[in-house]
Design a protein around this motif. Structure first.
Motif, PDB file in Angstrom:
ATOM      1  N   PHE A  27       0.766  19.789   5.049  1.00  0.00           N
ATOM      2  CA  PHE A  27       1.087  19.007   3.962  1.00  0.00           C
ATOM      3  C   PHE A  27       2.060  20.016   3.481  1.00  0.00           C
ATOM      4  O   PHE A  27       3.121  19.969   2.620  1.00  0.00           O
ATOM      5  CB  PHE A  27      -0.527  18.460   2.687  1.00  0.00           C
ATOM      6  N   ARG A  49      -2.005  13.091  15.163  1.00  0.00           N
ATOM      7  CA  ARG A  49      -1.017  12.162  15.311  1.00  0.00           C
ATOM      8  C   ARG A  49      -1.212  10.468  16.014  1.00  0.00           C
ATOM      9  O   ARG A  49      -1.351   9.633  15.909  1.00  0.00           O
ATOM     10  CB  ARG A  49       0.284  12.511  16.390  1.00  0.00           C
ATOM     11  N   PRO A  51       0.535  -1.244  -0.049  1.00  0.00           N
ATOM     12  CA  PRO A  51       0.162   0.014   0.102  1.00  0.00           C
ATOM     13  C   PRO A  51       0.807   1.427   0.015  1.00  0.00           C
ATOM     14  O   PRO A  51       0.062   2.774  -0.282  1.00  0.00           O
ATOM     15  CB  PRO A  51      -0.762   0.168   0.881  1.00  0.00           C
ATOM     16  N   ARG A  82       5.473  19.997   5.026  1.00  0.00           N
ATOM     17  CA  ARG A  82       6.164  18.622   4.448  1.00  0.00           C
ATOM     18  C   ARG A  82       6.792  17.778   2.741  1.00  0.00           C
ATOM     19  O   ARG A  82       6.874  16.964   2.438  1.00  0.00           O
ATOM     20  CB  ARG A  82       5.735  17.020   5.349  1.00  0.00           C
ATOM     21  N   LYS A  91       8.682  16.541  -4.540  1.00  0.00           N
ATOM     22  CA  LYS A  91       8.697  17.414  -3.229  1.00  0.00           C
ATOM     23  C   LYS A  91       8.363  18.617  -3.451  1.00  0.00           C
ATOM     24  O   LYS A  91       8.600  19.085  -2.928  1.00  0.00           O
ATOM     25  CB  LYS A  91      10.005  17.612  -2.569  1.00  0.00           C
ATOM     26  N   VAL A 122      -4.071   8.771   1.080  1.00  0.00           N
ATOM     27  CA  VAL A 122      -3.637   8.308   0.149  1.00  0.00           C
ATOM     28  C   VAL A 122      -3.046   8.911  -1.304  1.00  0.00           C
ATOM     29  O   VAL A 122      -4.287   9.116  -1.677  1.00  0.00           O
ATOM     30  CB  VAL A 122      -4.519   6.907   0.151  1.00  0.00           C
ATOM     31  N   GLY A 123      -2.360   8.475  -2.027  1.00  0.00           N
ATOM     32  CA  GLY A 123      -2.251   9.152  -3.351  1.00  0.00           C
ATOM     33  C   GLY A 123      -1.417  10.853  -3.115  1.00  0.00           C
ATOM     34  O   GLY A 123      -1.711  11.116  -3.789  1.00  0.00           O
ATOM     35  N   ARG A 165       8.232   9.520  -2.309  1.00  0.00           N
ATOM     36  CA  ARG A 165       9.927   9.609  -1.614  1.00  0.00           C
ATOM     37  C   ARG A 165      10.527  10.438  -2.686  1.00  0.00           C
ATOM     38  O   ARG A 165      11.841  11.924  -2.430  1.00  0.00           O
ATOM     39  CB  ARG A 165      10.703   8.467  -1.265  1.00  0.00           C
ATOM     40  N   ASN A 171       0.782  12.026  -5.443  1.00  0.00           N
ATOM     41  CA  ASN A 171       1.412  11.286  -6.635  1.00  0.00           C
ATOM     42  C   ASN A 171       0.926  10.744  -7.727  1.00  0.00           C
ATOM     43  O   ASN A 171      -0.532  10.892  -8.187  1.00  0.00           O
ATOM     44  CB  ASN A 171       2.276  10.534  -5.726  1.00  0.00           C
ATOM     45  N   VAL A 172       0.920  10.134  -8.801  1.00  0.00           N
ATOM     46  CA  VAL A 172       0.305   9.061  -9.829  1.00  0.00           C
ATOM     47  C   VAL A 172      -0.427   8.232  -9.430  1.00  0.00           C
ATOM     48  O   VAL A 172      -1.646   8.460 -10.372  1.00  0.00           O
ATOM     49  CB  VAL A 172       2.001   8.209 -10.465  1.00  0.00           C
ATOM     50  N   ASP A 173      -0.973   7.319  -8.173  1.00  0.00           N
ATOM     51  CA  ASP A 173      -1.853   7.093  -7.443  1.00  0.00           C
ATOM     52  C   ASP A 173      -3.726   8.027  -7.079  1.00  0.00           C
ATOM     53  O   ASP A 173      -4.042   7.273  -7.338  1.00  0.00           O
ATOM     54  CB  ASP A 173      -1.819   6.205  -6.895  1.00  0.00           C
ATOM     55  N   PHE A 198      -0.982  -1.680 -12.668  1.00  0.00           N
ATOM     56  CA  PHE A 198       0.200  -0.466 -12.348  1.00  0.00           C
ATOM     57  C   PHE A 198       1.713  -1.379 -13.572  1.00  0.00           C
ATOM     58  O   PHE A 198       2.109  -1.019 -13.441  1.00  0.00           O
ATOM     59  CB  PHE A 198       0.464  -0.296 -11.519  1.00  0.00           C
ATOM     60  N   HIS A 239       3.097   1.569  -2.085  1.00  0.00           N
ATOM     61  CA  HIS A 239       3.696   1.763  -3.304  1.00  0.00           C
ATOM     62  C   HIS A 239       2.703   1.695  -4.225  1.00  0.00           C
ATOM     63  O   HIS A 239       1.856   2.412  -4.195  1.00  0.00           O
ATOM     64  CB  HIS A 239       5.034   0.690  -3.678  1.00  0.00           C
ATOM     65  N   GLY A 245       1.950  12.514  -1.057  1.00  0.00           N
ATOM     66  CA  GLY A 245       3.214  12.460  -0.826  1.00  0.00           C
ATOM     67  C   GLY A 245       4.763  10.920  -1.796  1.00  0.00           C
ATOM     68  O   GLY A 245       3.781  10.677  -2.732  1.00  0.00           O
TER      69      GLY A 245
END
Ligand code: ACO
Length: 427
Positions: free
Chosen positions: A353, A295, A262, A356, A310, A302-303, A307, A361-363, A384, A264, A305
């Motif tokens: 957001f 926290r 999840p 950070r 940025k 999801v989707g 690595r 992202n792509v997803d 994918f 990736h 962020g």
């Protein structure tokens, strides 16, 4: 003169070469560090570690740049098909018309799988996740094709590569057909690569099935955008497994498993589940964004962020536009798309957001397209994998060309010192 880095350790100073990439990236070469100093480096999750030099894909995460073999992703998405992109990644150049015809012909020739594969799927429960089925089926290709297993034989590799590209859509569609209890459809080699996949997924033997060109182009585009992404989790897995000189099928099977997670590729399924949960539970987008920031809550948006990216993920920009186009052309009104847009707008303005550097992202939007074209969520990550396959293959082949040792990281041991074993009665 070539730049050097100096490392002071104890009373000694060690000089290390600085390698400069063709786009100006600098890296300290530590290949001789251990032999010169007895030390290793520690970098869990490899966020600061280059595992190879590569000429396949360039990413500048700060500027939001993605290029395959020097070509910008947006230009490839506009001007090329997925098979041209696959050729580019694997062969290092865009094909001429003749080269592309020959490549396409060879892929077409290999689309069928052995008839005994039907039994293979029957052994799995109906609700088996397609990624489990794809990875197992992919590894088992090695048992059917012992003539294309030697990673050091160029002809065997070429046949194995064409077989894999040709058969993965067949394998993935069979996983789906098995889940819903419909007959497996043989490939129809008159169709395009993507058209054939749609046919195997959605046609049945009793009704005529027409591939919708809008859907076909949208899926082709998604495959192009997913085709490679340098040394991500699944690609690094393919490389390291391949470095043991195991065959290509086994290496790709390992990559499929890594992609499933999840954090990736599995995130595309996670996005649609998140959007559906928001729609069904009647919570507001704002509540969900607050949850993702808390926290005390393990939910993530999801989707969001990445690595490496940025600033923005260039693939997400293209997919967002495609998402609106496809839904408009199919005449689909999607509540899920509305929620996605609202979440994105809220998150992009939210300090959590922004600070950070978390962007879609792509997803984030790909799942909405998959959903609109009638694909069940469980198949998203398998799709994918079909898109990512040429990248895995290109990276696997490059690893074989460059790296002659097995991939083998070290560790810093932090466990018990030597002690003697007490017998069971003494414990
Ligand atoms: N929602 C909420 N908070 C997030 C999110 C998110 N989606 N992503 C990261 N954060 C927060 C983390 O909690 C952490 O906060 P902290 O510093 O206060 O502890 C900070 O941002 C950094 O997060 P990391 O997990 O350390 O960042 P990393 O670079 O290791 O992770 C990853 C990247 C795994 C993609 C992460 O952003 C994530 O889990 N995103 C959601 C899953 C997802 O969309 N994955 C698909 C990635 S694209 C692909 O693989 C094809």
């Amino acid at each position: 003169m070539a730049e050097k880095a100096e490392l002071r350790i104890g009373g000694d100073v060690i000089e290390l070469d600085v390698i400069v990439g063709t786009e100006g990236e600098r890296a300290i070469n530590i290949e001789e560090l251990r032999s010169k100093t007895g030390l290793i480096t520690l970098d869990p999750s490899y966020a600061n570690t280059g595992s190879c030099e590569s000429s396949i894909t360039f990413i500048d995460g700060e500027k939001g740049i993605l290029r395959y073999r020097g070509y910008d992703i947006a230009e490839l998405a506009e001007k090329c098909t997925f098979l041209e992109t696959a050729y580019l990644l694997i062969e290092g150049k865009l094909p001429t018309r003749e080269e592309l015809d020959k490549f396409r012909e060879s892929i077409r020739y290999h689309t069928m799988v052995h008839e005994d594969f039907r039994l293979f799927y029957r052994a799995m429960p109906k609700d088996a996740h397609p990624m489990a089925a794809c990875s197992a089926a992919c590894a088992s290709l090695a048992t059917f094709y012992p003539d294309s297993l030697d990673p050091r034989d160029p002809r065997e590799v070429e046949v194995g590569v064409h077989r894999l590209i040709a058969k993965l859509p067949t394998i993935a569609s069979y996983a789906y057909k098995h889940a819903i209890g419909q007959p497996f459809m043989y490939p129809d080699n008159r169709l395009s690569y993507v058209g054939n996949f749609l046919h195997m997924m959605f046609a049945t033997p009793c009704e005529p099935y027409e591939v919708d060109p809008v859907v076909e182009r949208a899926l082709d585009l998604l495959f192009i955008l997913h085709a490679d992404h340098e040394q991500n989790c699944s690609t690094s897995t393919v490389r390291i497994v391949g470095s043991s000189h195991v065959n290509l099928f086994a290496s790709i099977s390992a990559g499929i498993n890594a992609l499933w997670g999840p954090r990736h590729g599995g995130a595309n399924q996670g996005v649609i589940e998140m959007l559906q949960a928001i729609a069904e539970e009647g919570i507001t987008a704002k509540d969900f964004v607050d949850r993702a920031k808390s926290r005390n809550d393990t939910s993530r948006l999801v989707g969001f962020g990445h690595r490496v990216y940025k600033n923005f993920d260039p693939r997400a920009k293209i997919i967002k536009k495609a998402c609106f186009d496809v839904l408009a052309r199919l005449g689909v009104n999607s509540k899920l798309l509305e929620i996605a847009v609202e979440l994105e707008e809220l998150a992009l303005k939210d300090d959590y957001f922004v600070e950070r550097k978390l962007y879609p992202n792509v997803d984030f939007y790909s799942g909405v397209i998959y959903n609109a074209i009638g694909t069940p969520e469980s198949m998203f990550t398998a799709m994918f994998a079909i898109g990512r396959l040429p990248g895995w293959i290109a990276q696997w082949a490059e690893m074989h060309d460059h790296q002659h040792k097995i991939g083998r990281p070290r560790q810093v041991y932090q466990g018990a010192n030597e002690r003697s074993v007490q017998t069971i009665d003494e414990r």
